[in-house]
Design a protein around this motif. Structure first.
Motif, PDB file in Angstrom:
ATOM      1  N   HIS A 195       0.830  -1.200   0.000  1.00  0.00           N
ATOM      2  CA  HIS A 195       0.000   0.000   0.000  1.00  0.00           C
ATOM      3  C   HIS A 195       0.878   1.270   0.000  1.00  0.00           C
ATOM      4  O   HIS A 195       0.628   2.204  -0.767  1.00  0.00           O
ATOM      5  N   GLU A 196       1.911   1.260   0.823  1.00  0.00           N
ATOM      6  CA  GLU A 196       2.802   2.435   0.855  1.00  0.00           C
ATOM      7  C   GLU A 196       3.587   2.565  -0.461  1.00  0.00           C
ATOM      8  O   GLU A 196       3.836   3.680  -0.935  1.00  0.00           O
ATOM      9  N   HIS A 197       3.944   1.432  -1.024  1.00  0.00           N
ATOM     10  CA  HIS A 197       4.631   1.435  -2.320  1.00  0.00           C
ATOM     11  C   HIS A 197       3.758   2.120  -3.373  1.00  0.00           C
ATOM     12  O   HIS A 197       4.222   2.906  -4.194  1.00  0.00           O
ATOM     13  N   LEU A 198       2.460   1.824  -3.283  1.00  0.00           N
ATOM     14  CA  LEU A 198       1.490   2.415  -4.211  1.00  0.00           C
ATOM     15  C   LEU A 198       1.315   3.912  -3.961  1.00  0.00           C
ATOM     16  O   LEU A 198       1.171   4.698  -4.900  1.00  0.00           O
ATOM     17  N   LEU A 199       1.361   4.319  -2.681  1.00  0.00           N
ATOM     18  CA  LEU A 199       1.231   5.759  -2.387  1.00  0.00           C
ATOM     19  C   LEU A 199       2.426   6.529  -2.947  1.00  0.00           C
ATOM     20  O   LEU A 199       2.284   7.654  -3.413  1.00  0.00           O
ATOM     21  N   ILE A 200       3.605   5.901  -2.902  1.00  0.00           N
ATOM     22  CA  ILE A 200       4.809   6.591  -3.395  1.00  0.00           C
ATOM     23  C   ILE A 200       4.831   6.609  -4.928  1.00  0.00           C
ATOM     24  O   ILE A 200       4.972   7.665  -5.541  1.00  0.00           O
ATOM     25  N   ARG A 201       4.641   5.447  -5.532  1.00  0.00           N
ATOM     26  CA  ARG A 201       4.591   5.416  -7.000  1.00  0.00           C
ATOM     27  C   ARG A 201       3.117   5.588  -7.379  1.00  0.00           C
ATOM     28  O   ARG A 201       2.460   4.671  -7.875  1.00  0.00           O
ATOM     29  N   SER A 202       2.610   6.777  -7.150  1.00  0.00           N
ATOM     30  CA  SER A 202       1.164   7.018  -7.175  1.00  0.00           C
ATOM     31  C   SER A 202       0.588   6.954  -8.588  1.00  0.00           C
ATOM     32  O   SER A 202       1.313   7.031  -9.582  1.00  0.00           O
ATOM     33  N   ASN A 203      -0.741   6.844  -8.654  1.00  0.00           N
ATOM     34  CA  ASN A 203      -1.443   6.882  -9.939  1.00  0.00           C
ATOM     35  C   ASN A 203      -1.093   8.172 -10.693  1.00  0.00           C
ATOM     36  O   ASN A 203      -0.964   8.183 -11.911  1.00  0.00           O
ATOM     37  N   LYS A 204      -0.940   9.243  -9.911  1.00  0.00           N
ATOM     38  CA  LYS A 204      -0.631  10.534 -10.530  1.00  0.00           C
ATOM     39  C   LYS A 204       0.735  10.488 -11.237  1.00  0.00           C
ATOM     40  O   LYS A 204       0.930  11.119 -12.276  1.00  0.00           O
ATOM     41  N   ALA A 205       1.680   9.738 -10.643  1.00  0.00           N
ATOM     42  CA  ALA A 205       3.020   9.651 -11.251  1.00  0.00           C
ATOM     43  C   ALA A 205       2.922   9.045 -12.650  1.00  0.00           C
ATOM     44  O   ALA A 205       3.588   9.495 -13.585  1.00  0.00           O
ATOM     45  N   GLU A 206       2.086   8.021 -12.804  1.00  0.00           N
ATOM     46  CA  GLU A 206       1.931   7.429 -14.140  1.00  0.00           C
ATOM     47  C   GLU A 206       1.155   8.373 -15.060  1.00  0.00           C
ATOM     48  O   GLU A 206       1.541   8.595 -16.218  1.00  0.00           O
ATOM     49  N   ALA A 207       0.062   8.937 -14.531  1.00  0.00           N
ATOM     50  CA  ALA A 207      -0.795   9.792 -15.361  1.00  0.00           C
ATOM     51  C   ALA A 207      -0.020  10.988 -15.909  1.00  0.00           C
ATOM     52  O   ALA A 207      -0.142  11.335 -17.089  1.00  0.00           O
ATOM     53  N   GLU A 208       0.804  11.610 -15.069  1.00  0.00           N
ATOM     54  CA  GLU A 208       1.533  12.791 -15.546  1.00  0.00           C
ATOM     55  C   GLU A 208       2.507  12.434 -16.676  1.00  0.00           C
ATOM     56  O   GLU A 208       2.620  13.129 -17.674  1.00  0.00           O
ATOM     57  N   SER A 209       3.183  11.309 -16.487  1.00  0.00           N
ATOM     58  CA  SER A 209       4.141  10.896 -17.501  1.00  0.00           C
ATOM     59  C   SER A 209       3.437  10.587 -18.835  1.00  0.00           C
ATOM     60  O   SER A 209       3.904  10.990 -19.906  1.00  0.00           O
TER      61      SER A 209
END
Ligand SMILES: [Zn+2]
Length: 490
Positions: A195-209
């Motif tokens: 869960h914390e791994h997911l918070l760090i590599r967040s959905n937003k990180a993928e979406a922005e890229s």
């Protein structure tokens, strides 16, 4: 007399037909109701389909052979119904030059049980045209993950992507924003669980890229459209022609297009001059961005996937952050939520996602049983991908056309491989599926060196017969070829 004839219920570009597939010198040369061959196999009503092509694997060779090597990796792939795999460059040494690519090719050629291609990584200093002559594709890491091949030069990104394309090689991209990941890590500290791994590599990180990559694709479309307008002034193209032209950079390509009779998507991919392929799409936001992008270009082209294609992995569709073993489930991008899983399923079904790819990233049990922070990211999957998804086809969760397009036809077309179709002139690659032979995945029956699978006990249908370029590769649950049989495609 033909070398090999395989008879059954064959999938011929969207139609199922009882017929014989005749193979000579590695190529399909005849498809007919009755054919005779030196070797002849009649599979009755069982399905014959083009073998799979996995465009995203990490076979760890050279450098990490205790996790996997090219022999075991291609053996696992063969049992999983693949005729060809494309191997990623984060080996040791990493593939970042002609020399490292040549050395790797020499080494793995002797071990390959099935056909293969090799990616080169991209550094901002590298001479792309030289390496493009030898590699099968280019891999760009926009965020740090296993190995240290981060491409961090934002303002060079568009021109690098353009240059790989100009040299006829597709850039495939690990799209996560390194900046967002670092900011999150600075705020939240190192992750201790999924869960914390997911918070760090967040959905937003993928979406922005992804959103940045879409901007690049849009600029390309606009430029080629403007070029077409100018061309039109000189040659008086009709409106219809101009419509088709908008994403093609040369008139020759348009002319060629008319002669071809493949499916529309394949024609476009094969003839489109510029292309970006996004690896392992994992978020509902990424799905939405790509769907919107496609809808926005649909108004002026007749099919969607001209400039951007994307893939999904079995683990992002089938697993989520609640996976019962945290270090085993650690992967980049991370396993996400059930909402993301359903978005990926619907995107695969409606064609927003074009390709199924395993991102087979084996680590040993010892590697994976360390503390969460130290455990390496990655899951195995090259052997189980096709068997898992053909089982979904059996249970009507996925349609057969979508499945074959995603696992075979489209990946082949993307990389211009003469594979992915049961048609005359194509490589003699096929698998035979017995829909009644469904069984539970058991690690003890798998062939990867890593010795574990996140899919233990899930239902799957393994092919009963596999042919690669006319070579009988799997028969009676046995590997029938020697290492070195596989051919390099670039
Ligand atoms: Zn990968």
């Amino acid at each position: 007399m033909l070398d090999l004839v395989v008879e059954g219920n064959a999938y011929l570009d969207g139609q199922l037909k009882k017929c014989c597939i005749g193979i000579n010198n590695g190529k399909i040369i005849k498809i007919k109701k009755i054919l005779k061959g030196d070797k002849q196999f009649d599979f009755g009503d069982k399905l014959i389909m083009p073998a799979g092509i996995d465009i995203h694997v990490h076979f760890r060779d050279p450098g990490f052979n205790y996790k996997e090597d090219f022999r075991t990796g291609t053996e696992a792939a063969a049992f999983g119904g693949m005729s060809c795999i494309l191997d990623m460059p984060n080996t040791k040494p990493p593939v970042i030059s002609i020399k490292t690519l040549q050395d790797k090719l020499k080494l793995v050629s002797k071990k390959a049980n099935i056909d293969f291609g090799l990616y080169s990584s991209i550094t901002s200093k590298m001479r792309i045209p030289k390496i493009a002559e030898l590699c099968t594709g280019f891999k760009l890491y926009l965020a740090s993950t296993t190995g240290d091949l981060l491409f961090s030069n934002d303002w060079l990104l568009a021109s690098v992507l353009e240059r790989t394309n100009l040299n006829n090689r597709i850039p495939v991209i690990h799209a996560e924003s390194e900046r967002i990941i670092r900011d999150n890590e600075a705020t939240l500290g190192p992750a201790k669980n999924l869960h914390e791994h997911l918070l760090i590599r967040s959905n937003k990180a993928e979406a922005e890229s992804i959103s940045n990559l879409i901007e690049i694709a849009k600029t390309w479309s606009k430029n080629s459209y403007n070029k077409a307008l100018k061309y039109n002034e000189k040659t008086k193209l009709t409106n219809l022609e101009l419509n088709e032209w908008k994403d093609f950079n040369e008139i020759e390509k348009l002319k060629e297009l008319r002669k071809e009779d493949n499916s529309h998507l394949n024609r476009i991919i094969a003839h489109s001059n510029k292309h970006i392929h996004i690896c392992h799409l994992s978020t509902s936001q990424g799905v939405e961005l790509l769907r919107n992008y496609r809808n926005s270009i649909k108004q002026y082209i007749s099919d969607q996937a001209i400039i951007m294609t994307t893939e999904v992995t079995p683990h992002h569709i089938l697993l989520n952050e609640k996976f019962n073993n945290h270090t085993m489930g650690k992967v980049n991008p991370p396993l996400r939520t059930t909402d993301d899983q359903s978005a990926l399923w619907s995107a695969l079904a409606d064609g927003t996602i074009n390709v199924l790819a395993s991102d087979h990233a084996p680590h040993t049990l010892d590697d994976k049983t360390q503390d969460f922070a130290e455990a390496p990211a990655g899951l195995p999957g090259v052997e189980t991908m096709l068997p898992l998804f053909i089982s979904f086809v059996k249970h009507n969760k996925l349609n057969l056309d979508t499945f074959i397009s995603a696992i075979s036809t489209t990946p082949a077309a993307l990389f211009n491989l003469p594979k992915g179709r049961l048609a005359e002139g194509y490589d003699g690659d096929l698998i035979v599926i017995d829909f009644y032979k469904e069984s539970k995945i058991k690690v003890r029956n798998l062939h990867s060196k890593c010795g574990w699978s996140p899919y233990e006990n899930m239902e799957a249908i393994f092919p009963v017969f596999t042919v690669v370029r006319g070579n009988i590769t799997i028969k009676d649950n046995n590997l029938e070829v020697d290492p070195g049989t596989g051919k390099f495609y670039n």
